[in-house]
Write a protein that holds these residues in place. Sequence first.
Motif, PDB file in Angstrom:
ATOM      1  N   SER A 279       5.059  11.562 -11.669  1.00  0.00           N
ATOM      2  CA  SER A 279       5.666   9.781 -10.657  1.00  0.00           C
ATOM      3  C   SER A 279       3.598   9.474 -10.447  1.00  0.00           C
ATOM      4  O   SER A 279       4.199   8.222  -9.916  1.00  0.00           O
ATOM      5  CB  SER A 279       5.874  10.291  -9.459  1.00  0.00           C
ATOM      6  N   THR A 280       2.590   9.974 -10.513  1.00  0.00           N
ATOM      7  CA  THR A 280       1.492   8.953 -10.245  1.00  0.00           C
ATOM      8  C   THR A 280       0.833   8.546 -11.416  1.00  0.00           C
ATOM      9  O   THR A 280       0.624   7.358 -11.135  1.00  0.00           O
ATOM     10  CB  THR A 280       0.738   9.774  -9.606  1.00  0.00           C
ATOM     11  N   HIS A 281       1.090   8.642 -12.182  1.00  0.00           N
ATOM     12  CA  HIS A 281       0.335   8.442 -13.085  1.00  0.00           C
ATOM     13  C   HIS A 281       1.981   7.777 -14.767  1.00  0.00           C
ATOM     14  O   HIS A 281       1.103   6.880 -15.620  1.00  0.00           O
ATOM     15  CB  HIS A 281      -0.321   8.977 -13.838  1.00  0.00           C
ATOM     16  N   TYR A 282       2.766   8.086 -14.890  1.00  0.00           N
ATOM     17  CA  TYR A 282       3.826   8.201 -16.323  1.00  0.00           C
ATOM     18  C   TYR A 282       5.471   7.436 -15.112  1.00  0.00           C
ATOM     19  O   TYR A 282       5.665   8.284 -13.945  1.00  0.00           O
ATOM     20  CB  TYR A 282       3.830   9.077 -16.576  1.00  0.00           C
ATOM     21  N   ARG A 283       5.951   7.175 -15.886  1.00  0.00           N
ATOM     22  CA  ARG A 283       7.110   6.933 -15.118  1.00  0.00           C
ATOM     23  C   ARG A 283       7.813   7.331 -17.338  1.00  0.00           C
ATOM     24  O   ARG A 283       7.575   6.827 -17.507  1.00  0.00           O
ATOM     25  CB  ARG A 283       7.940   5.707 -15.068  1.00  0.00           C
ATOM     26  N   GLY A 284       8.576   8.748 -16.751  1.00  0.00           N
ATOM     27  CA  GLY A 284       9.046   9.315 -17.913  1.00  0.00           C
ATOM     28  C   GLY A 284       8.658   8.929 -19.530  1.00  0.00           C
ATOM     29  O   GLY A 284       8.988   9.237 -20.372  1.00  0.00           O
ATOM     30  N   ASN A 285       7.914   9.760 -18.879  1.00  0.00           N
ATOM     31  CA  ASN A 285       6.461  10.231 -20.361  1.00  0.00           C
ATOM     32  C   ASN A 285       6.821   9.060 -20.832  1.00  0.00           C
ATOM     33  O   ASN A 285       6.294   9.024 -22.578  1.00  0.00           O
ATOM     34  CB  ASN A 285       6.905  11.259 -20.614  1.00  0.00           C
ATOM     35  N   LEU A 286       6.419   7.700 -21.063  1.00  0.00           N
ATOM     36  CA  LEU A 286       6.422   6.329 -21.883  1.00  0.00           C
ATOM     37  C   LEU A 286       4.927   6.275 -22.341  1.00  0.00           C
ATOM     38  O   LEU A 286       4.222   6.632 -21.577  1.00  0.00           O
ATOM     39  CB  LEU A 286       6.847   5.661 -20.725  1.00  0.00           C
ATOM     40  N   PHE A 287       4.637   6.749 -23.284  1.00  0.00           N
ATOM     41  CA  PHE A 287       3.641   5.558 -23.993  1.00  0.00           C
ATOM     42  C   PHE A 287       2.854   4.684 -23.911  1.00  0.00           C
ATOM     43  O   PHE A 287       1.308   4.210 -23.924  1.00  0.00           O
ATOM     44  CB  PHE A 287       3.542   6.210 -25.602  1.00  0.00           C
ATOM     45  N   GLY A 288       3.832   4.056 -23.750  1.00  0.00           N
ATOM     46  CA  GLY A 288       3.048   1.951 -22.962  1.00  0.00           C
ATOM     47  C   GLY A 288       2.154   1.848 -24.190  1.00  0.00           C
ATOM     48  O   GLY A 288       1.664   0.637 -23.455  1.00  0.00           O
ATOM     49  N   CYS A 289       2.574   1.223 -25.724  1.00  0.00           N
ATOM     50  CA  CYS A 289       2.068   0.563 -26.110  1.00  0.00           C
ATOM     51  C   CYS A 289       2.446  -1.048 -26.148  1.00  0.00           C
ATOM     52  O   CYS A 289       3.794  -1.364 -25.617  1.00  0.00           O
ATOM     53  CB  CYS A 289       1.947   0.872 -27.473  1.00  0.00           C
ATOM     54  N   SER A 290       1.660  -1.692 -26.336  1.00  0.00           N
ATOM     55  CA  SER A 290       2.058  -3.461 -25.629  1.00  0.00           C
ATOM     56  C   SER A 290       1.758  -4.128 -27.283  1.00  0.00           C
ATOM     57  O   SER A 290       2.431  -5.472 -26.791  1.00  0.00           O
ATOM     58  CB  SER A 290       1.319  -3.737 -24.604  1.00  0.00           C
ATOM     59  N   ALA A 291       0.786  -3.964 -27.889  1.00  0.00           N
ATOM     60  CA  ALA A 291       0.667  -4.267 -29.260  1.00  0.00           C
ATOM     61  C   ALA A 291       0.213  -3.456 -30.163  1.00  0.00           C
ATOM     62  O   ALA A 291      -0.114  -2.575 -30.019  1.00  0.00           O
ATOM     63  CB  ALA A 291      -0.414  -5.495 -29.084  1.00  0.00           C
ATOM     64  N   PHE A 292       0.556  -3.581 -31.624  1.00  0.00           N
ATOM     65  CA  PHE A 292       0.671  -2.693 -32.401  1.00  0.00           C
ATOM     66  C   PHE A 292      -0.677  -3.642 -34.011  1.00  0.00           C
ATOM     67  O   PHE A 292      -0.056  -5.136 -34.114  1.00  0.00           O
ATOM     68  CB  PHE A 292       0.857  -1.794 -32.818  1.00  0.00           C
ATOM     69  N   ALA A 293      -1.222  -2.980 -35.285  1.00  0.00           N
ATOM     70  CA  ALA A 293      -1.575  -3.583 -36.436  1.00  0.00           C
ATOM     71  C   ALA A 293      -1.678  -2.791 -37.067  1.00  0.00           C
ATOM     72  O   ALA A 293      -2.221  -1.454 -36.419  1.00  0.00           O
ATOM     73  CB  ALA A 293      -2.468  -4.661 -35.876  1.00  0.00           C
ATOM     74  N   ILE A 294      -1.944  -2.717 -38.503  1.00  0.00           N
ATOM     75  CA  ILE A 294      -2.299  -2.437 -39.387  1.00  0.00           C
ATOM     76  C   ILE A 294      -3.393  -2.670 -39.666  1.00  0.00           C
ATOM     77  O   ILE A 294      -3.263  -4.013 -40.751  1.00  0.00           O
ATOM     78  CB  ILE A 294      -1.087  -2.272 -41.187  1.00  0.00           C
ATOM     79  N   ASP A 295      -4.259  -2.443 -40.598  1.00  0.00           N
ATOM     80  CA  ASP A 295      -5.609  -2.915 -41.023  1.00  0.00           C
ATOM     81  C   ASP A 295      -5.850  -2.381 -42.547  1.00  0.00           C
ATOM     82  O   ASP A 295      -4.699  -1.849 -42.601  1.00  0.00           O
ATOM     83  CB  ASP A 295      -7.489  -2.051 -40.628  1.00  0.00           C
TER      84      ASP A 295
END
Length: 411
Positions: A153-169
């Motif tokens: 509860s201090t650092h994570y909620r529901g073990n969410l990884f939390g990616c906001s954006a992605f791309a493939i090079d």
Amino acid sequence: VDKEGNLYILGEFTKGAQIDGTDLLPFTPYGPYNKTVNVVIAKLSPQGHLLWHKAIHSNYKNNAHGIGIQLVGDTSIVCMAVFPRPTEQSQHYTFFLDSLFLETNNFIFSTDSINGSWVHTYLEFDLGGQLKDSYFLSAAGIYADGSFQMVDSTHYRGNLFGCSAFAIDGDGNIIMARPLALGPYSFNDSTFRGYRILINGGERHIDVPVPVFTANTNFQILKFSPRFENLLNQQAIFEPNVHNLQRIYTLINRLLVDEDNSVYILLSLQPSGVSCLDSVDFRITGMPDIRIQTENSLEYSVLLKYDSVLNPQWLFQLDYENTSNNHNLWNDYLINALSIDENGDVYCLGRIWSLYQEQIYRADTFNINVRNGIFFARLDKNTGQALAIGEVRSNRTTVPQFVRNIDIATN
């Protein structure tokens, strides 16, 4: 869009959404949660006709959401989405792509060790809509005694990884931007040492260290080899010792990769619980002498370029000069969209809103005369210097709104 002109979309829909008379969501949501938002991946013909679609659909909890979608060569389409797991109530379900999953037959995951309520998915399809590969990503905190905890509860909620954006090079590597903490939580705990990325519920994992003290709005860039085999590089965006960052809300608007595998990140920042008249000392990791302009701002944007190993190259931001003695002037300057042409030059589309007319906005040597309107900027790929500026002006006092995507047509 592929070379034949077919369109690929990643959308978020509620009950009743249709394309060509086809329901995009397979089931009626259950009970009081019938307004949940669900994710749909779809292919449309050049004429706009629906060719196939896949849904990630839950009838409970909060909204699922899409993160991004990208064509890879002429063979694959990759997207990311976040969706909730079923609860222990038998009437709750998750419809994942082509299958219905209940709590009683929850074999959607490779193992049963994911114990949080939200899961990030990385999905690869062929152009006919058949699933080629998938990965489920979650996270756990790592502590000084070597222990790790899935739900903290201090650092994570529901073990969410939390990616906001992605791309493939161009080499198939996966680049992600993610917050170093979620919601109101920050990594100020002296016992916290990093986090563990769990792949497919712990089938494999990658440990990522973070500074002991970092602000809750800091972001991190991660670069993985294909199929998440290894973590190749990582970089925190902001210097970790800026206490004032806890009062700024940060959002990743866009992440792009060019032909040289350089990475472009578009960030928007909004004061939260802090007067917009205050100065917040943002410094970019790896560029300590560059300070982001923040005073008198309701909202503002920056564009950062990193090389292929995630070393920062340059930062672009509008600046302004207050030409009156009134220092209580609020303004709003945002870059909302980003594209790269065949030569590698960068094109930005943004908006400016100012309550008063005393501000003069600048991008390098260009003055931007827009007060309430839209601006375009063409940037040099090597330096980030503005090569040209275009303007769409208005004398209205309302904040302009516009489409959040641009593309470069041939020639």
